[in-house]
Scaffold this motif. Sequence first.
Motif, PDB file in Angstrom:
ATOM      1  N   ASP A  56     -69.370   5.280 -39.497  1.00  9.25           N
ATOM      2  CA  ASP A  56     -70.287   4.227 -39.901  1.00  9.25           C
ATOM      3  C   ASP A  56     -71.380   4.874 -40.765  1.00  9.25           C
ATOM      4  O   ASP A  56     -71.414   6.100 -40.939  1.00  9.25           O
ATOM      5  N   GLU A  57     -72.265   4.061 -41.291  1.00 11.60           N
ATOM      6  CA  GLU A  57     -73.287   4.599 -42.204  1.00 11.60           C
ATOM      7  C   GLU A  57     -74.218   5.598 -41.536  1.00 11.60           C
ATOM      8  O   GLU A  57     -74.801   6.446 -42.206  1.00 11.60           O
ATOM      9  N   ASN A  58     -74.357   5.535 -40.221  1.00  8.30           N
ATOM     10  CA  ASN A  58     -75.209   6.483 -39.495  1.00  8.30           C
ATOM     11  C   ASN A  58     -74.460   7.736 -39.052  1.00  8.30           C
ATOM     12  O   ASN A  58     -75.048   8.617 -38.421  1.00  8.30           O
ATOM     13  N   THR A  81     -64.314   4.555 -37.414  1.00  3.96           N
ATOM     14  CA  THR A  81     -63.464   3.361 -37.442  1.00  3.96           C
ATOM     15  C   THR A  81     -62.262   3.676 -38.322  1.00  3.96           C
ATOM     16  O   THR A  81     -62.322   4.579 -39.169  1.00  3.96           O
ATOM     17  N   TRP A  82     -61.161   2.948 -38.112  1.00  4.29           N
ATOM     18  CA  TRP A  82     -59.976   3.106 -38.970  1.00  4.29           C
ATOM     19  C   TRP A  82     -60.137   2.219 -40.194  1.00  4.29           C
ATOM     20  O   TRP A  82     -60.518   1.058 -40.085  1.00  4.29           O
ATOM     21  N   THR A  83     -59.845   2.760 -41.352  1.00  2.00           N
ATOM     22  CA  THR A  83     -60.029   2.024 -42.599  1.00  2.00           C
ATOM     23  C   THR A  83     -59.049   0.872 -42.756  1.00  2.00           C
ATOM     24  O   THR A  83     -59.290  -0.028 -43.557  1.00  2.00           O
ATOM     25  N   GLY A  99     -70.507  14.427 -43.361  1.00  2.00           N
ATOM     26  CA  GLY A  99     -69.735  13.576 -44.253  1.00  2.00           C
ATOM     27  C   GLY A  99     -69.185  12.391 -43.500  1.00  2.00           C
ATOM     28  O   GLY A  99     -69.224  12.340 -42.263  1.00  2.00           O
ATOM     29  N   GLU A 100     -68.681  11.428 -44.249  1.00  2.00           N
ATOM     30  CA  GLU A 100     -68.255  10.162 -43.660  1.00  2.00           C
ATOM     31  C   GLU A 100     -66.754  10.028 -43.463  1.00  2.00           C
ATOM     32  O   GLU A 100     -66.300   9.027 -42.926  1.00  2.00           O
TER      33      GLU A 100
END
Length: 165
Positions: free
Chosen positions: A61-63, A68-70, A90-91
Amino acid sequence: MKDQCYKIGSPATDFTRAQMACDDANADLAPIHSTQENSFVRQLAFNSGATNGIFLGGATDENQTEFTWTDGTAWDYDNTYAGYPKEGNGECLLMDTFSSSGKWINADCSSKLPYVCVRHHLAWLSLTMPQPRVITFSSVDTGEVPGKSPMSYRAVDARERMLIV
């Protein structure tokens, strides 16, 4: 893993290009939903020469506090190293393919890595099943067609091509 096809994508690329490559193949960057699937994908990657990690189809997530699965499937299995995701790492989600456990970490999405695509069985069907074709005839001649039985018809389709029916 039943009714799914996996492919290790190369050459190494960033996460966005990996997603596009999978999408071009009518596939998704792979989500992992079980220990067996994780082991299978890790072994496939390692045997394909991807020994320094691969992108999976997950992102934080942004934090950068949870994954999560794309592809939108449920996050129902977790194989992250303890303490991950780590803020600032990294995200994007990658699997450590060098370790036999195939643990996951978050990493910079601009990293260049191989990736794993998964195509589901139904996606294969949509590519291989021919779509029905409707032909509209502009004229039909019930006369005999040379080399065909007397019950054959000569027809011309809308593009003025002759068809033997």
